[in-house]
Design a protein around this motif. Sequence first.
Motif, short mmCIF file in Angstrom:
data_model
loop_
_atom_site.label_atom_id
_atom_site.label_comp_id
_atom_site.label_asym_id
_atom_site.label_seq_id
_atom_site.Cartn_x
_atom_site.Cartn_y
_atom_site.Cartn_z
N HIS A 171 0.73 8.83 -1.36
CA HIS A 171 -0.09 9.78 -2.13
C HIS A 171 -1.09 10.51 -1.21
O HIS A 171 -1.34 11.69 -1.39
CB HIS A 171 -0.84 9.05 -3.24
CG HIS A 171 -1.65 9.96 -4.10
ND1 HIS A 171 -1.07 10.78 -5.03
CD2 HIS A 171 -2.97 10.21 -4.14
CE1 HIS A 171 -2.02 11.49 -5.63
NE2 HIS A 171 -3.18 11.16 -5.10
N ALA A 172 -1.62 9.80 -0.22
CA ALA A 172 -2.59 10.41 0.69
C ALA A 172 -1.93 11.35 1.70
O ALA A 172 -2.59 12.25 2.21
CB ALA A 172 -3.35 9.31 1.43
N PHE A 195 9.19 4.02 -1.75
CA PHE A 195 9.69 5.39 -1.83
C PHE A 195 10.79 5.61 -0.81
O PHE A 195 10.74 5.08 0.29
CB PHE A 195 8.57 6.39 -1.55
CG PHE A 195 7.48 6.37 -2.57
CD1 PHE A 195 7.58 7.13 -3.72
CD2 PHE A 195 6.36 5.59 -2.40
CE1 PHE A 195 6.58 7.11 -4.67
CE2 PHE A 195 5.35 5.56 -3.34
CZ PHE A 195 5.46 6.32 -4.48
N HIS A 196 11.77 6.43 -1.20
CA HIS A 196 12.78 6.93 -0.27
C HIS A 196 12.46 8.39 -0.03
O HIS A 196 12.09 9.11 -0.97
CB HIS A 196 14.19 6.78 -0.86
CG HIS A 196 14.62 5.36 -0.96
ND1 HIS A 196 14.41 4.60 -2.08
CD2 HIS A 196 15.22 4.55 -0.06
CE1 HIS A 196 14.88 3.38 -1.89
NE2 HIS A 196 15.38 3.32 -0.67
N ASP A 226 0.81 -1.23 0.00
CA ASP A 226 0.00 0.00 0.00
C ASP A 226 0.84 1.27 0.00
O ASP A 226 0.32 2.36 0.25
CB ASP A 226 -0.92 0.02 1.23
CG ASP A 226 -1.93 -1.10 1.22
OD1 ASP A 226 -2.23 -1.62 0.12
OD2 ASP A 226 -2.42 -1.48 2.31
N ALA A 227 2.14 1.16 -0.28
CA ALA A 227 3.03 2.32 -0.18
C ALA A 227 2.61 3.47 -1.09
O ALA A 227 2.62 4.63 -0.68
CB ALA A 227 4.47 1.90 -0.48
N ASP A 248 1.79 14.40 -6.51
CA ASP A 248 1.09 13.26 -7.10
C ASP A 248 2.07 12.10 -7.18
O ASP A 248 2.84 11.96 -8.13
CB ASP A 248 0.56 13.62 -8.48
CG ASP A 248 -0.23 12.49 -9.12
OD1 ASP A 248 -0.48 11.46 -8.44
OD2 ASP A 248 -0.61 12.62 -10.29
N CYS A 249 2.07 11.26 -6.17
CA CYS A 249 3.04 10.17 -6.06
C CYS A 249 2.70 8.99 -6.94
O CYS A 249 3.56 8.19 -7.25
CB CYS A 249 3.13 9.72 -4.61
SG CYS A 249 3.51 11.06 -3.50
N ARG A 250 1.44 8.86 -7.33
CA ARG A 250 1.04 7.72 -8.18
C ARG A 250 1.63 7.84 -9.57
O ARG A 250 1.83 6.85 -10.25
CB ARG A 250 -0.47 7.63 -8.24
CG ARG A 250 -1.09 7.24 -6.91
CD ARG A 250 -2.56 7.16 -6.99
NE ARG A 250 -3.08 8.51 -7.23
CZ ARG A 250 -4.34 8.86 -7.11
NH1 ARG A 250 -5.23 7.96 -6.77
NH2 ARG A 250 -4.72 10.09 -7.32
N ALA A 251 1.89 9.05 -10.04
CA ALA A 251 2.40 9.27 -11.38
C ALA A 251 3.93 9.34 -11.42
O ALA A 251 4.50 9.63 -12.47
CB ALA A 251 1.81 10.55 -11.96
#
Length: 136
Positions: free
Chosen positions: A53-54, A93-94, A47-48, A59-62
């Motif tokens: 993203h939340a 993610f780092h 679920d990282a 926008d971390c999904r992209a």
Amino acid sequence: MNRHWPGPSALGDFEFGDPLADAMLLDQGPIKAPLCGLRVGRVSGPDAVNFIHAQFTADCRALPPATHRLTAWCSPKGRVLFAPQLVASAEGFHLLLPAAQSDAFARRLRMYVLRARVEIDEPGASHGVMLLAGPH
């Protein structure tokens, strides 16, 4: 010609010296130096992507793997609490942020995990940051 930082192999607390003299070395070729003022935290797990993203403004999904983006983590009132550099990797993610803020950041981030299947590594425990500068 490669220029290496002449200090110890283990990263500890140290200073490079005169910033102006250090900056003048950039004209003499590539430079590698540890950035001990930064710490690296890692968020991984199934679920990282959705968790990160939340939590952050970017926008971390992209974000494709091996790319980075400056982001912010804000309070409910919209005030910036932390401004980490977010680096996407195949595992998750780092997060790069100042060493002085890293413990408070990790402690606070863990409070928001709840049921998300993520693992938050201790900042600085497994990774370091290097400055690479020069023409190549």
